[in-house]
Design a protein around this motif. Structure first.
Motif, mmCIF file in Angstrom:
data_model
loop_
_atom_site.group_PDB
_atom_site.id
_atom_site.type_symbol
_atom_site.label_atom_id
_atom_site.label_comp_id
_atom_site.label_asym_id
_atom_site.label_seq_id
_atom_site.Cartn_x
_atom_site.Cartn_y
_atom_site.Cartn_z
ATOM 1 N N ALA A 67 0.741 -1.193 0.185
ATOM 2 C CA ALA A 67 -0.071 0.010 0.094
ATOM 3 C C ALA A 67 0.727 1.430 -0.140
ATOM 4 C CB ALA A 67 -1.121 -0.074 1.141
ATOM 5 N N GLY A 68 2.062 1.371 0.458
ATOM 6 C CA GLY A 68 3.147 2.296 0.567
ATOM 7 C C GLY A 68 3.414 2.776 1.944
ATOM 8 N N LYS A 69 3.190 1.934 2.675
ATOM 9 C CA LYS A 69 3.332 2.275 4.410
ATOM 10 C C LYS A 69 4.821 2.529 4.366
ATOM 11 C CE LYS A 69 1.896 -1.411 5.793
ATOM 12 N NZ LYS A 69 1.901 -2.084 4.489
ATOM 13 N N SER A 70 5.688 1.792 4.008
ATOM 14 C CA SER A 70 7.262 2.132 4.390
ATOM 15 C C SER A 70 7.770 3.067 3.539
ATOM 16 C CB SER A 70 7.953 0.692 3.916
ATOM 17 O OG SER A 70 7.522 -0.471 4.616
ATOM 18 N N THR A 71 7.406 3.376 2.387
ATOM 19 C CA THR A 71 7.977 4.421 1.609
ATOM 20 C C THR A 71 7.461 5.728 2.381
ATOM 21 O OG1 THR A 71 7.864 3.268 -0.445
ATOM 22 C CG2 THR A 71 7.689 5.650 -0.691
ATOM 23 N N ILE A 72 6.149 5.879 2.757
ATOM 24 C CA ILE A 72 5.706 6.962 3.336
ATOM 25 C C ILE A 72 6.283 7.279 4.801
ATOM 26 C CG2 ILE A 72 3.395 8.098 4.555
ATOM 27 C CD1 ILE A 72 1.960 6.846 2.261
ATOM 28 N N ALA A 73 6.412 6.275 5.446
ATOM 29 C CA ALA A 73 7.293 6.189 6.848
ATOM 30 C C ALA A 73 8.535 6.577 6.748
ATOM 31 C CB ALA A 73 7.135 4.761 7.513
ATOM 32 N N SER A 74 9.330 6.139 5.637
ATOM 33 C CA SER A 74 10.718 6.455 5.482
ATOM 34 C C SER A 74 10.659 8.080 5.377
ATOM 35 C CB SER A 74 11.423 5.807 4.478
ATOM 36 O OG SER A 74 12.717 6.114 4.122
ATOM 37 N N MET A 75 10.179 8.550 4.144
ATOM 38 C CA MET A 75 9.931 10.025 3.812
ATOM 39 C C MET A 75 9.601 10.831 5.069
ATOM 40 S SD MET A 75 8.573 9.596 -0.072
ATOM 41 C CE MET A 75 8.251 11.389 -0.250
ATOM 42 N N LEU A 76 8.513 10.507 5.587
ATOM 43 C CA LEU A 76 8.077 11.347 6.829
ATOM 44 C C LEU A 76 9.032 11.349 7.958
ATOM 45 C CD1 LEU A 76 5.638 12.485 8.213
ATOM 46 C CD2 LEU A 76 5.103 10.449 9.386
ATOM 47 N N THR A 77 9.530 10.276 8.220
ATOM 48 C CA THR A 77 10.748 10.311 9.058
ATOM 49 C C THR A 77 11.781 11.358 8.943
ATOM 50 O OG1 THR A 77 10.112 8.054 9.726
ATOM 51 C CG2 THR A 77 12.436 9.144 10.548
ATOM 52 N N ASP A 78 12.365 11.201 7.638
ATOM 53 C CA ASP A 78 13.406 12.199 7.155
ATOM 54 C C ASP A 78 12.832 13.651 7.050
ATOM 55 O OD1 ASP A 78 15.876 12.814 5.602
ATOM 56 O OD2 ASP A 78 14.535 13.305 3.861
ATOM 57 N N ARG A 79 11.715 13.870 6.718
ATOM 58 C CA ARG A 79 11.040 15.259 6.746
ATOM 59 C C ARG A 79 10.981 15.877 8.112
ATOM 60 N NH1 ARG A 79 7.851 16.640 2.295
ATOM 61 N NH2 ARG A 79 7.166 18.265 3.293
#
Length: 268
Positions: free
Chosen positions: A105-117
């Motif tokens: 669904a995209g959880k890991s991509t969103i989580a990684s990007m959110l943490t970086d932001r």
């Protein structure tokens, strides 16, 4: 924060997680790992989503809080309100953002990007990825309902500890059962459930390793969405529909929600 979380023998690992310069650095954020909770990790490419739609659930339009380049435009959020309605102080920064949804669904991509932001915005943030947790702390756990729940308990234990040190913890776990997510909500008072909603057929189309196909051939047992159920969250704080918007846009929506509804000090 309630004290009924079960450590399941990971206190020593948890203690190590807060020992370095970045409090609670428990995972390598250099790559977005898959999070299928079915026994095999996806390639990064499986989560490098090219589309998706982000829609908030029951919250005001806060698009103005995010600039055209995706940065949060408000320099000082100040005091805010937690998910349970409590007013918080400026220093009350620790919270858990729990991303749930099907594999792909995209959880890991969103989580990684959110943490970086969040880190770039001056927030102490760490990412707990489901597959990484299983590899590091879940040796011996299978995929029965009980073992899945034990994996959730361990994630909640670490998130609790990180939150108490003022760290925003981004968790990406399928966490397919409502009772699992309710346990996390009841144990972590500053908690936001984010449902990463994506149609099963879209998730299957993103599966470059063919895990869904293997599950349909009964080669992978207890695969969420195929041979094991996923219970859709009845009342998440936020829903991201990732079939018509980029991960960047989904992260912008998440940041806008955090700006409007939490006490996080999102400084540029």
């Amino acid at each position: 924060m309630r004290a009924d979380g079960e450590s399941s023998g990971i206190a020593q690992v948890g203690a190590a997680a807060v020992a370095d310069d970045r409090t609670g650095a428990v995972c390598d954020q250099a790559a977005a790992q898959g999070n299928d909770e079915s026994g095999a990790a996806h390639d990064d490419a499986a989560y490098r989503v090219d589309d998706g739609t982000a829609v908030a659930s029951n919250w005001p339009d806060v698009g103005a809080g995010v600039t055209t380049d995706g940065s949060v435009s408000r320099a000082d959020v100040g005091a805010g309100v937690t998910c349970d309605g409590r007013t918080t102080g400026v220093a009350d920064q620790g919270m858990t953002i729990w991303l749930t949804g099907l594999s792909g669904a995209g959880k890991s991509t969103i989580a990684s990007m959110l943490t970086d932001r969040l880190t770039k915005l001056g927030i102490a943030a760490e990412w707990l990825d489901g597959d990484e947790l299983r590899r590091a702390l879940g040796k011996g756990l299978g995929f029965s309902r009980e073992d899945r729940f034990e994996n959730i308990r361990r994630a909640v234990y670490l998130a609790d500890m990180l939150n108490r040190h003022g760290v925003v913890t981004v968790v990406s776990l399928i966490s397919p059962y409502t009772e699992m997510r309710d346990y996390a909500r009841q144990t972590l008072p500053r908690f936001a459930e984010v449902y990463v909603d994506c149609a099963l057929e879209v998730c299957e189309s993103r599966d470059v390793k063919g895990l869904y196909a293997k599950a349909r051939r009964s080669e992978i047992p207890s695969f969420t969405g195929i041979s094991d159920p996923y219970e859709i969250p009845p009342g998440p704080e936020l829903t991201l529909h990732t079939a018509g918007q980029t991960p960047e846009e989904s992260v912008n929506t998440l940041l806008a929600w955090l700006t409007e509804h939490t006490s996080l000090k999102l400084n540029q």
